[in-house]
Scaffold this active site. Structure first.
Site, mmCIF file in Angstrom:
data_model
loop_
_atom_site.group_PDB
_atom_site.id
_atom_site.type_symbol
_atom_site.label_atom_id
_atom_site.label_comp_id
_atom_site.label_asym_id
_atom_site.label_seq_id
_atom_site.Cartn_x
_atom_site.Cartn_y
_atom_site.Cartn_z
ATOM 1 N N SER A 1 0.907 -1.424 0.145
ATOM 2 C CA SER A 1 0.301 0.060 -0.138
ATOM 3 C C SER A 1 0.125 1.515 -0.026
ATOM 4 O O SER A 1 2.045 1.066 0.429
ATOM 5 C CB SER A 1 -0.596 0.079 0.728
ATOM 6 N N TYR B 1 -1.162 -0.320 10.958
ATOM 7 C CA TYR B 1 -1.158 -0.870 9.299
ATOM 8 C C TYR B 1 0.437 -0.452 8.521
ATOM 9 O O TYR B 1 0.286 -0.954 7.391
ATOM 10 C CB TYR B 1 -2.476 -0.496 9.026
#
Length: 281
Positions: free
Chosen positions: A137, A162
Site C-alpha cells: 500500500s 497498518y
C-alpha cells in the site's frame, strides 16, 4: 497462465483479479478464512470466466497452524504453482492478537504471508518461471518498523500498525528478491490504489460523523474493485515483467518505494525477526 494461488478477503478487487486469471485458463485456488463468502465468490468467478477449475481452500492468516496446513495441502495436491498472490489484509483494527499472540495487523498482513510464501518456495522453484506478488500500500510511505516493540504492546496505534505492516510487505519483497536471485522465481510488491471495498470498515467505524460525511462525498473518486485489480493483474501475468524482480509498482508501472522501503539492512533484519517469530529459522 498456470495455477495461481491467492489469499484474500472476498468480495473485493481480488475477485476481479482472479476472474482475469480464470479467463486466461488458469486453475485458480482461493485460500480464504470465510468459506461461505469464498464459495460465493468462486461461483461468481466461474460464471464470469466460464472456467470451472476454481477451487476453495481454508486459510486463516491469523493462525500459523492454518498457514502450515494450507501449505502442506498445496504441496500434496498441486503439481505446480506458477503465481502466488499475497493479498489478504486487515486495516485499522483495535489491538487484537492472532492465535499465536502477535499483533493482528502485523501478524495477518505480514507474518502470515511470510510463512506461507516460505513454505511454498520449493513448489514455486519447481514451477519456474514463477512469480510472487505481494499487495502492499501507499501507506508504507509513512511506515516504520518498530523493532524494539514489533507487536506495539507499549504504544498501539491502529494506523501506525497498518503502516508498519505495509512497509513490512515492501521490505519482505526486497529481501526475498535477493534470496531468490538465479532461481527463476521473481517477486514484486505493489500499491493497488485507494479502492472502494470494505477493507476500511474498522477505519470508518472510528471516524467522527463529519469525517464520515466527507468520506461519502469523496467515494466517487475512489477506484472501483475492477480498477483496483489492474496493477495486481499486471504484476501477475504481464509478459514484459518476465525475469524482473524486487520492484514496487503502482498504476501498472514501476514506482520508487519510500526510502525506508529501500533499506537493505532493515529488510534483512525484518527477515530474521520474522523467521524467528514464525519458527522458520
Amino acid at each position: 497462465m498456470g495455477r495461481p494461488l491467492q489469499t484474500l478477503r472476498l468480495p473485493d478487487a481480488s475477485a476481479w483479479c482472479l476472474s482475469a486469471c480464470a479467463r486466461a485458463g488458469a486453475r485458480v485456488i482461493l485460500a480464504c478464512r470465510d468459506q461461505t463468502r469464498a464459495s460465493k465468490a468462486a461461483d461468481d468467478i466461474r460464471q464470469r470466466s466460464g472456467n470451472g477449475n476454481v477451487v476453495v481452500k481454508t486459510l486463516d492468516l491469523a493462525s500459523l497452524q492454518s498457514v502450515r496446513d494450507l501449505a502442506k495441502d498445496i504441496q500434496e495436491t498441486e503439481d505446480r504453482l506458477d503465481i502466488l498472490i499475497n493479498n489478504a489484509g486487515i486495516m485499522g483494527c483495535p489491538k487484537w492478537q492472532t492465535e499465536d499472540g502477535f499483533e493482528m495487523q502485523f501478524g495477518v498482513n505480514h507474518l502470515g504471508h511470510f510463512l506461507l510464501t516460505n513454505c511454498l518456495l520449493d513448489l514455486l522453484k519447481k514451477s519456474t518461471p514463477s512469480r510472487i506478488v505481494n499487495v502492499s500500500s501507499l501507506a508504507h510511505e509513512k511506515g516504520k518498523i518498530n523493532f524494539d516493540d514489533i507487536n506495539m504492546d507499549k504504544d498501539y496505534d491502529p494506523y501506525n500498525s497498518y503502516r508498519q505492516s505495509k512497509l513490512a510487505n515492501v521490505l519482505f519483497t526486497r529481501e526475498l528478491a535477493t534470496r531468490l536471485q538465479g532461481t527463476g522465481v521473481t517477486v514484486c510488491s505493489l500499491h493497488p490504489g485507494v479502492i472502494h471495498t470494505e477493507l476500511g470498515r474498522h477505519f470508518i467505524a472510528g471516524m467522527p460523523l463529519w469525517k464520515k460525511v466527507i468520506g461519502c462525498v469523496l467515494l466517487p473518486l475512489l477506484k472501483t474493485p475492477w480498477q483496483g485489480a489492474q496493477t495486481t493483474i499486471y504484476c501477475a501475468v504481464d509478459e514484459s515483467l518476465e525475469g524482473v524482480s524486487g520492484l514496487y509498482y503502482s498504476d501498472c508501472a514501476p514506482k520508487e518505494a519510500a526510502p525506508q522501503g529501500r533499506d537493505d539492512a532493515a529488510a534483512k533484519r525484518l527477515w530474521d525477526v520474522s523467521a524467528a517469530m514464525v519458527g522458520q529459522e
